[in-house]
Write an enzyme that holds these catalytic residues in place. Sequence first.
Site, short mmCIF file in Angstrom:
data_model
loop_
_atom_site.label_atom_id
_atom_site.label_comp_id
_atom_site.label_asym_id
_atom_site.label_seq_id
_atom_site.Cartn_x
_atom_site.Cartn_y
_atom_site.Cartn_z
N ASN A 8 0.92 -1.20 -0.09
CA ASN A 8 0.00 -0.08 0.12
C ASN A 8 0.88 1.14 0.00
OD1 ASN A 8 -1.92 2.08 0.50
ND2 ASN A 8 -2.39 1.28 2.65
N LYS A 10 0.02 4.14 -0.40
CA LYS A 10 -0.69 5.45 0.38
C LYS A 10 -0.57 6.66 -0.75
CE LYS A 10 -0.29 3.41 4.82
NZ LYS A 10 -0.08 3.68 6.31
N HIS A 93 -9.60 1.24 5.00
CA HIS A 93 -8.33 1.35 5.58
C HIS A 93 -8.44 2.43 6.70
CE1 HIS A 93 -4.15 2.56 6.49
NE2 HIS A 93 -3.83 1.45 5.78
N GLU A 95 -6.93 4.83 7.60
CA GLU A 95 -6.93 6.11 7.26
C GLU A 95 -7.81 6.79 6.65
OE1 GLU A 95 -2.88 5.55 5.45
OE2 GLU A 95 -2.22 5.09 7.32
N GLU A 163 -5.56 -4.90 10.51
CA GLU A 163 -4.29 -3.76 10.72
C GLU A 163 -4.88 -3.22 12.02
OE1 GLU A 163 -2.46 -2.90 6.81
OE2 GLU A 163 -4.18 -1.44 7.20
N GLY A 169 2.20 2.32 10.67
CA GLY A 169 3.43 3.32 10.57
C GLY A 169 3.99 3.65 12.04
N SER A 208 3.49 -2.03 10.37
CA SER A 208 4.69 -2.07 10.56
C SER A 208 5.25 -3.53 10.37
CB SER A 208 5.05 -1.75 11.89
OG SER A 208 4.56 -0.48 12.35
P1 PGA Z 1 2.83 0.38 7.59
O1 PGA Z 1 1.25 0.45 6.69
O2 PGA Z 1 3.24 -1.07 7.06
O3 PGA Z 1 3.48 1.64 7.01
O4 PGA Z 1 2.83 0.05 8.85
C1 PGA Z 1 0.31 -0.52 6.71
C2 PGA Z 1 -0.87 -0.03 6.08
O5 PGA Z 1 -1.34 0.92 6.76
O6 PGA Z 1 -1.51 -0.79 5.24
#
Ligand code: PGA
Length: 249
Positions: A8, A10, A93, A95, A163, A169, A208
Amino acid sequence: MRQLIAGNWKMNGLRASLDQIDALARALRDKAPHTDVLVCPPATLLAPAAARAAGSFDLGGQDCHAMPSGAFTGDVSAEMLADAGATAVILGHSERRQGHGETDALVNGKARAAWRAGLLAVICVGETETERDEGRALDVVAGQLAESVPGAATGGKTAIAYEPVWAIGAGKTPGRPEIEDMHHHIRALLTQRFGDEAALIRILYGGSVKPSNAREILGIDGVDGALVGGASLKAAEFLAIIDAAPPPA
Ligand code: PGA
């Protein structure tokens, strides 16, 4: 079942980043991975990325609108993603849920739109840190699953990404028992609803994941792949994660 390693990107990536798509395509053509591989770049890069991947891995969107077309300024439909070369789309997601107020009902409609366009819907669920601290993680995820995943889900057109919001992140991940418990919980809930078909729905872990923890996380019972954010931006790191996945049982 083959694991699915999904990236992803983003809101990261300009045309210059297509060199990472090229590097990934070259590497995957050379060694035929034992996982399915999906990269979800920003929508602006989907068509050129699909052309450069040339079938060596799949491309996906990061969101879609529930309607196929219309007066929805700024939105992208599932049909448009498919037309640009996507075969999948990430939905719900955290976000999007947090930053754009997306509800379970909205995500449910988007999943049905993804199917209408022939896309795999990668539906994200996960608890916040407060919800986990309050002992509500399993219930929160059960509620999200019940409401976000439409009744017609099959393994061919649906994957779930667990997640934990607090791990995204953040450089920290749940422990092995927490991940295993949650994945078994999700599998049990899917089985209640979808019977035998549930065994074909892949349950990814996200938050992560990086080369240094991928082998451990992907080896946990009930984990069928990963949704990778930051570590998917560089082909070399993403390839190391793909390499760390166990072969299909
Ligand atoms: P990250 O994000 O691997 O940077 O923690 C995962 C995600 O949001 O899909």
